[in-house]
Write a protein that holds these residues in place. Structure first.
Motif, PDB file in Angstrom:
ATOM      1  N   PRO A   1       0.805  -1.223   0.000  1.00 46.41           N
ATOM      2  CA  PRO A   1       0.000   0.000   0.000  1.00 46.41           C
ATOM      3  C   PRO A   1       0.839   1.276   0.000  1.00 46.41           C
ATOM      4  O   PRO A   1       1.954   1.293   0.525  1.00 46.41           O
ATOM      5  N   SER A   2       0.292   2.319  -0.577  1.00 45.11           N
ATOM      6  CA  SER A   2       0.967   3.619  -0.604  1.00 45.11           C
ATOM      7  C   SER A   2      -0.041   4.682  -1.009  1.00 45.11           C
ATOM      8  O   SER A   2      -0.891   4.439  -1.865  1.00 45.11           O
ATOM      9  N   THR A   3       0.071   5.829  -0.410  1.00 45.04           N
ATOM     10  CA  THR A   3      -0.675   6.999  -0.889  1.00 45.04           C
ATOM     11  C   THR A   3       0.294   8.017  -1.477  1.00 45.04           C
ATOM     12  O   THR A   3       0.245   8.347  -2.665  1.00 45.04           O
ATOM     13  N   ARG A   4       1.209   8.527  -0.654  1.00 42.94           N
ATOM     14  CA  ARG A   4       2.115   9.600  -1.088  1.00 42.94           C
ATOM     15  C   ARG A   4       3.012   9.188  -2.252  1.00 42.94           C
ATOM     16  O   ARG A   4       3.089   9.860  -3.284  1.00 42.94           O
ATOM     17  N   THR A   5       3.727   8.088  -2.072  1.00 44.06           N
ATOM     18  CA  THR A   5       4.731   7.727  -3.070  1.00 44.06           C
ATOM     19  C   THR A   5       4.055   7.377  -4.394  1.00 44.06           C
ATOM     20  O   THR A   5       4.466   7.849  -5.457  1.00 44.06           O
ATOM     21  N   HIS A   6       3.007   6.554  -4.317  1.00 44.82           N
ATOM     22  CA  HIS A   6       2.315   6.128  -5.534  1.00 44.82           C
ATOM     23  C   HIS A   6       1.771   7.340  -6.295  1.00 44.82           C
ATOM     24  O   HIS A   6       2.092   7.559  -7.470  1.00 44.82           O
TER      25      HIS A   6
ATOM     26  N   ARG B   1       7.154  -0.605  -5.824  1.00 39.31           N
ATOM     27  CA  ARG B   1       7.282  -0.807  -4.377  1.00 39.31           C
ATOM     28  C   ARG B   1       6.966  -2.265  -4.086  1.00 39.31           C
ATOM     29  O   ARG B   1       5.990  -2.812  -4.610  1.00 39.31           O
TER      30      ARG B   1
ATOM     31  N   HIS C   1      14.343   3.664   0.562  1.00 40.73           N
ATOM     32  CA  HIS C   1      13.240   4.506   0.072  1.00 40.73           C
ATOM     33  C   HIS C   1      13.876   5.778  -0.500  1.00 40.73           C
ATOM     34  O   HIS C   1      13.783   6.866   0.077  1.00 40.73           O
TER      35      HIS C   1
ATOM     36  N   GLN D   1      11.839   9.089  -1.046  1.00 45.10           N
ATOM     37  CA  GLN D   1      11.452   9.724   0.223  1.00 45.10           C
ATOM     38  C   GLN D   1      12.641  10.461   0.825  1.00 45.10           C
ATOM     39  O   GLN D   1      12.535  11.600   1.289  1.00 45.10           O
TER      40      GLN D   1
ATOM     41  N   PRO E   1       7.854  11.235   7.508  1.00 40.92           N
ATOM     42  CA  PRO E   1       7.593  10.790   6.133  1.00 40.92           C
ATOM     43  C   PRO E   1       6.109  10.563   5.862  1.00 40.92           C
ATOM     44  O   PRO E   1       5.698  10.583   4.695  1.00 40.92           O
ATOM     45  N   ALA E   2       5.324  10.344   6.969  1.00 39.99           N
ATOM     46  CA  ALA E   2       3.898  10.036   6.857  1.00 39.99           C
ATOM     47  C   ALA E   2       3.697   8.681   6.124  1.00 39.99           C
ATOM     48  O   ALA E   2       4.609   8.256   5.419  1.00 39.99           O
ATOM     49  N   PRO E   3       2.565   8.032   6.316  1.00 40.91           N
ATOM     50  CA  PRO E   3       1.438   8.491   7.117  1.00 40.91           C
ATOM     51  C   PRO E   3       1.803   8.539   8.604  1.00 40.91           C
ATOM     52  O   PRO E   3       2.607   7.746   9.066  1.00 40.91           O
TER      53      PRO E   3
HETATM   54  N1   CP Z   1       6.060   8.199   3.032  1.00 39.38           N
HETATM   55  C1   CP Z   1       5.534   7.192   2.309  1.00 39.38           C
HETATM   56  O1   CP Z   1       6.240   6.353   1.721  1.00 39.38           O
HETATM   57  O2   CP Z   1       4.164   7.204   2.299  1.00 39.38           O
HETATM   58  P1   CP Z   1       3.253   6.173   1.483  1.00 39.38           P
HETATM   59  O3   CP Z   1       3.454   4.822   2.118  1.00 39.38           O
HETATM   60  O4   CP Z   1       1.864   6.697   1.608  1.00 39.38           O
HETATM   61  O5   CP Z   1       3.760   6.143   0.068  1.00 39.38           O
END
Ligand code: CP
Length: 291
Positions: A45-50, A98, A126, A129, A247-249
């Motif tokens: 899963p990913s929000t930011r990176t994807h 990823r 990463h 990031q 880095p979040a989340p």
């Molecule tokens: N910081 C980071 O990698 O966030 P995601 O997992 O949402 O991509």
């Protein structure tokens, strides 16, 4: 060219990528006019990176494909290599990947003939990031040499920490680590958060990565927050010029208090924004094979 691990890049090359990202932030235009396709293959899963890789590709005038791993032939037992090779045969121009396995890319390098951009491998690397973290630091302080950072939390399971510790030390920063005994790793400069918080330029918090743990966390959420969480009282101990990163989340009320997430010292959402510029730079470098 592949972008897999920042160890493969010299300090000079890292600075060049950051400068290119800053140029994109300042309006530099590159337009592939829909002639390049970037495929985002996220097996985790990913929000930011994807979606920031996706946004970066769109901003460069590329087209994108976004692999839906949950509805794919992975469910029929297809391997990582066969999935990736399939996308290469479709004719995509670069792959953003990823995967849960550390250094998954070693099974692809030499067999896949288009650029691979590592969007995170297990607890290993990463790079995008880390570069967006560095861009945020550079924008704030104008340098790396001599800066002090404390990275707080689940170091053992964090690819962000593993990547940042190495590259930040190469850039002349002093990296302190703080966090629970159960997440400690040998070889790092461990300190008590409350003893270092007034001396560092950057406090970087990490999420507790429950999905990578084999046993449950020993502390309750309240105990963790009290011992290692960044709350208003701790923020008040920080130097006037120091900043907060994550880095979040993030988990509000665990590693960071709700009212600290967007406080004046926080650069957390600026990091997210910088992620698009850094990924524009990385896609451009990967497609042009030039750094
Ligand atoms: N910081 C980071 O990698 O966030 P995601 O997992 O949402 O991509």
């Amino acid at each position: 060219m592949n972008i897999l691990n920042l160890d493969d890049f010299s300090v000079e090359q890292i600075e060049k990528i950051l400068n290119l990202a800053e140029e994109f932030k300042n309006g530099k235009k590159v337009d592939y006019e829909g002639k390049k396709v970037i495929s985002n293959l996220f097996f985790e899963p990913s929000t930011r990176t994807h979606y920031s890789f996706d946004m970066a590709a769109l901003r460069l005038g590329c087209k994108t494909q976004n692999f839906d791993s949950g509805n794919s032939s992975l469910k029929k037992g297809e391997s990582l290599y066969d999935t990736v090779k399939t996308f290469e045969m479709f004719g995509t121009d670069a792959l953003v990947i990823r995967h849960v396995e550390n250094e998954y890319y070693n099974q692809l390098v030499g067999k896949i003939n288009i650029p691979i951009l590592n969007a995170g491998d297990g607890t290993g690397n990463h790079p995008s990031q880390s570069l967006l973290d560095l861009l945020t630091i550079k924008q704030e302080f104008g340098k790396f040499e001599g800066l002090k950072i404390v990275i707080v939390g689940d170091i053992k399971h964090s690819r962000v920490a593993h990547t940042n510790i190495k590259v930040m030390q190469r850039l002349g920063m002093t990296v302190y680590i703080s966090g629970p005994e159960e997440y400690k790793e040998e070889g790092y400069n461990y300190v008590e958060l409350d003893e270092i918080i007034d001396k560092v330029d950057i406090v970087m918090l990490l999420r507790v990565q429950h999905e990578r743990h084999s046993t449950s966390m020993q502390e309750t959420v309240e105990e963790y927050h009290k011992a290692y969480g960044l709350n208003k009282q701790r923020v008040d101990q920080m130097k006037p010029t120091s900043i907060i990163m994550h880095p979040a989340p993030f988990n509000r009320g665990v590693e960071i208090a709700d009212d600290v997430v967007e406080c004046e010292k926080s650069r957390i959402f600026k990091q997210v924004q910088n992620g698009v510029y850094v990924r524009m730079a990385l896609i451009h470098v990967a497609l042009e094979e030039n750094i």
